[in-house]
Design a protein around this motif. Structure first.
Motif: not given
Lengths: 461, 461
Positions: B88-94, B35-42, B106-111, B5-10
């Protein structure tokens, strides 16, 4: 109503005077007439027994500061307070109390009687001479006379060597007082210091005492007092054959309920010898009891226990006074909550507990899980941060919180109230882990110490 | 399971990283792959924002002490942490998040996606120049960069004149920090200091600030920043026409949720602009939120409220991580519990509250009774005794406890937790009055202050 009810209270300390004043207030509120007679065998009333060690330590200026109210103030508020009056007989059928004072024997009839005779220090046989009197330099610390004695001994002059017998609250507090007075101090305790805590917690206390310079002698009992040498120096001998020289011996060996009056009148007593009031404070029709002469219902186990504390005495007295004056109040029980500290010689340790210990839970037949968690009293980067060890106990299956114990530095002890409130509400360890507690860096860690402990236990249950 | 499972945390602060690590732990426990991906702008992660004023004050050595974990530590624990990555963008459907970093888009897919974007300081228009940048010498205190800026300004050199705009927690804490740094300090607040408390409580705080030397300007707002005179000194002008010279202006004007990402994706927002997660932390299937970008359910009113606090962020993140990894956790709601202090220039005042204020209870349509009681933090004869004012609020009829506010000296603030625990358990004011709380002379009065307050209110209900 035109007829007046007469309430006789035996004992003029926290429980008795709370009952007396609440009855007067309650009667006034309800437009009833009540006559309140209070018999007190000593010459003191309403003093803070818990404050005595701090008087001896030098924190409190004098005994007057420990008095909540003087006899004159009680009388001004409408209490017929008879000092130096020792109750000698109680007739429940005929409804009277017999007492003696300097003027001789008396009898006072009652409609309602409140037994609030408190507790008395347990004095080991070796501490008394052949006639039963305390031997010189040996004394407990229970009342203002004891306080005055010890102030006279410790408050000035050249510091000597003191032995404190007993490792509970008073023992710990007197060890602090003695060190602060410059005395060399030995503390003898039959098991370990603060054995109301489980051993995995209580062992955290002794290092602070040792650091401050107290010689702790554990797992033995004082068995004899000897006079040795030409100077007649006093020596305390212990069961394991060692001896400790002492210029003063403070007895901190606990208290027991004073219940002879009611026992002689046929009232049932509990295992400790204390009265067994129902939640309304009633022993029988027209007969009530409150305070340290009673056992109380434990809110977790539902069993009677002996926890002689001023907090309960005040509440129980209030309940009794309210009920006698026509109200309907109940005492919600005890949790065994307590806190103290040892702060001397650069050490500062706070000790607190509420609810059941592992040992108590086992005795109660509960299936429990317990865990000790180390934390901090403030965010780790703050100068206020002190270590705090928290033991949480919960019931397996129901996940009900059963108890908490705390040993830590400054700011640790009073956190026990959070657990006490949770226990009072019969909450689970999960509730304690989740609840919204106050956080700011000088005050707590972001997962508050007691909550971190609860969460870790919850994860393992 | 063989599929991961991929989890993306913003957002990589308290909520996001709690979610990330709990998901990893939960998956490991359940034998699942995640799989845990975390995006941090700072360039910072997991720091204590609440500690920033104490860094500025000099209590904390440096920013490293405020970091709970470094980026490297998070990565060692299995988190794919991408720093400098702005979503910069969140696509809930895709099911993907778009982000930019130094290397481009970049683009990162999530479950599963977790929105943990926090809150941002509210900056008044007058604090910005024509291009929207903060004017020189004017800045909030929200993140480590702000902290570094203010340390540079206040941590050395000749103290000057500072204006703090805002009388809430951060305003109070920065007033303390500035005084301790030797700066002349003016605090401007649109109503009064700590207006989350009822006025009969908050008015007890200002004397401590005045005693310490803070000039408190209340009931007005800062409306303009002017440069005056040849030296170009900065002056803050208020709505009532007065001006205050300042070498530095600290903005403590509150924060607002950062929720643009989800809003643009069509997620509903609350009145504050925050996300509205259910108790599981879910916004929609596969979409979660936690921390300061959210509103939370108030446990007393059942309404969504905005209480951006690290304590909630940690708990909410944990709940979300647990649920994503296959568990079943819920966040029990907030009570609005908070504590702070002002300790400088010889003054020490602690301020705390939990549950509803009178104003909030009125808004909620509750029939309430409130009472302020003056007490002491320790027995009156002890050197530790400090004044404590306690306001208790209860619902008429049900007698349910609704809230408590405390203003007092050292040792007063954390007593709020007792009320918080009682509120959490939905207990009555009678429960609070009767419960078995810890007493010893250095720690409390025999009727503990919060309990005395409850009892007095209970008597009047």
């Amino acid at each position: 109503m035109t007829t007046s009810l007469r309430m006789v209270v035996v004992g003029a300390d926290a429980a008795g005077m709370s009952a007396a004043h609440q009855a007067l207030r309650g009667a006034a509120r309800r437009g009833r007439r009540i006559e309140v007679v209070v018999l007190e065998r000593s010459q003191h009333t309403s003093y803070s027994a818990c404050g005595l060690p701090y008087w001896v330590a030098g924190d409190v200026d004098g005994p007057a500061r420990l008095l909540a109210r003087s006899a004159a103030q009680h009388r001004e508020m409408g209490v017929d307070l008879r000092m130096g009056a020792t109750a000698t007989g109680l007739d429940l059928d005929a409804g009277f109390v017999e007492y003696v004072d300097d003027a001789g024997g008396h009898r006072v009839d009652f409609d309602e009687v409140v037994l609030a005779t408190g507790a008395a220090p347990i004095v080991p046989r070796w501490a008394r001479d052949d006639r039963g009197a305390l031997r010189p330099g040996v004394r407990p610390l229970k009342n203002l006379d004891d306080g005055a004695y010890w102030i006279d001994r410790f408050g000035g002059g050249r510091p000597g060597r003191a032995v404190v017998v007993g490792g509970g609250y008073v023992g710990l507090e007197m060890a602090e007082a003695l060190l602060r007075r410059g005395w060399s101090t030995t503390l003898i305790t039959r098991s370990r210091v603060m054995n109301t805590l489980d051993e995995d917690m209580s062992t955290r206390i002794e290092p602070a005492l040792a650091e401050a310079g107290v010689e702790v002698v554990s797992e033995t009992t004082a068995v004899a007092l000897e006079c040795r040498g030409a100077a007649g120096a006093t020596v305390v001998a212990t069961a394991d054959g060692r001896t400790y020289a002492a210029d003063a011996v403070v007895l901190a060996t606990g208290v027991e309920p004073v219940s002879e009056l009611g026992a002689a009148a046929g009232l049932p007593l509990g295992k400790s010898g204390g009265y067994l009031p129902d939640p309304a404070g009633r022993l029988a029709a027209g007969v009530w009891a409150a305070g340290d002469c009673c056992e109380s219902l434990h809110r977790v186990t539902g069993e009677y226990v002996f926890f002689p504390l001023g907090t309960h005495a005040n509440k129980q007295g209030r309940v009794v006074g309210e009920n006698i004056s026509g109200g309907s109040a109940t005492f919600g029980g005890v949790l065994g909550t307590a806190v103290t500290r040892f702060a001397a010689g650069g050490a500062h340790v706070e000790v607190a507990h509420t609810g059941l210990s592992s040992a108590e839970a086992e005795t109660a037949g509960l299936r429990t899980a317990g865990l000790v968690t180390e934390g901090r009293t403030a965010s780790g980067y703050m100068p206020q941060a002190r270590p705090i060890a928290t033991k949480v106990l919960a019931e397996r299956g129901t996940r009900r919180l059963l108890g908490m114990q705390i040993v830590g530095g400054q700011g640790a002890g009073k956190r026990i109230d959070t657990a006490a409130a949770a226990l009072w509400g019969r909450l689970t360890v999960d509730d304690l882990a989740q609840m919204d507690l106050a956080y700011a860096p000088p005050f707590a860690t972001v997962w508050e110490a007691v909550q971190l402990a609860a969460r870790r236990l919850a994860d393992r249950l």
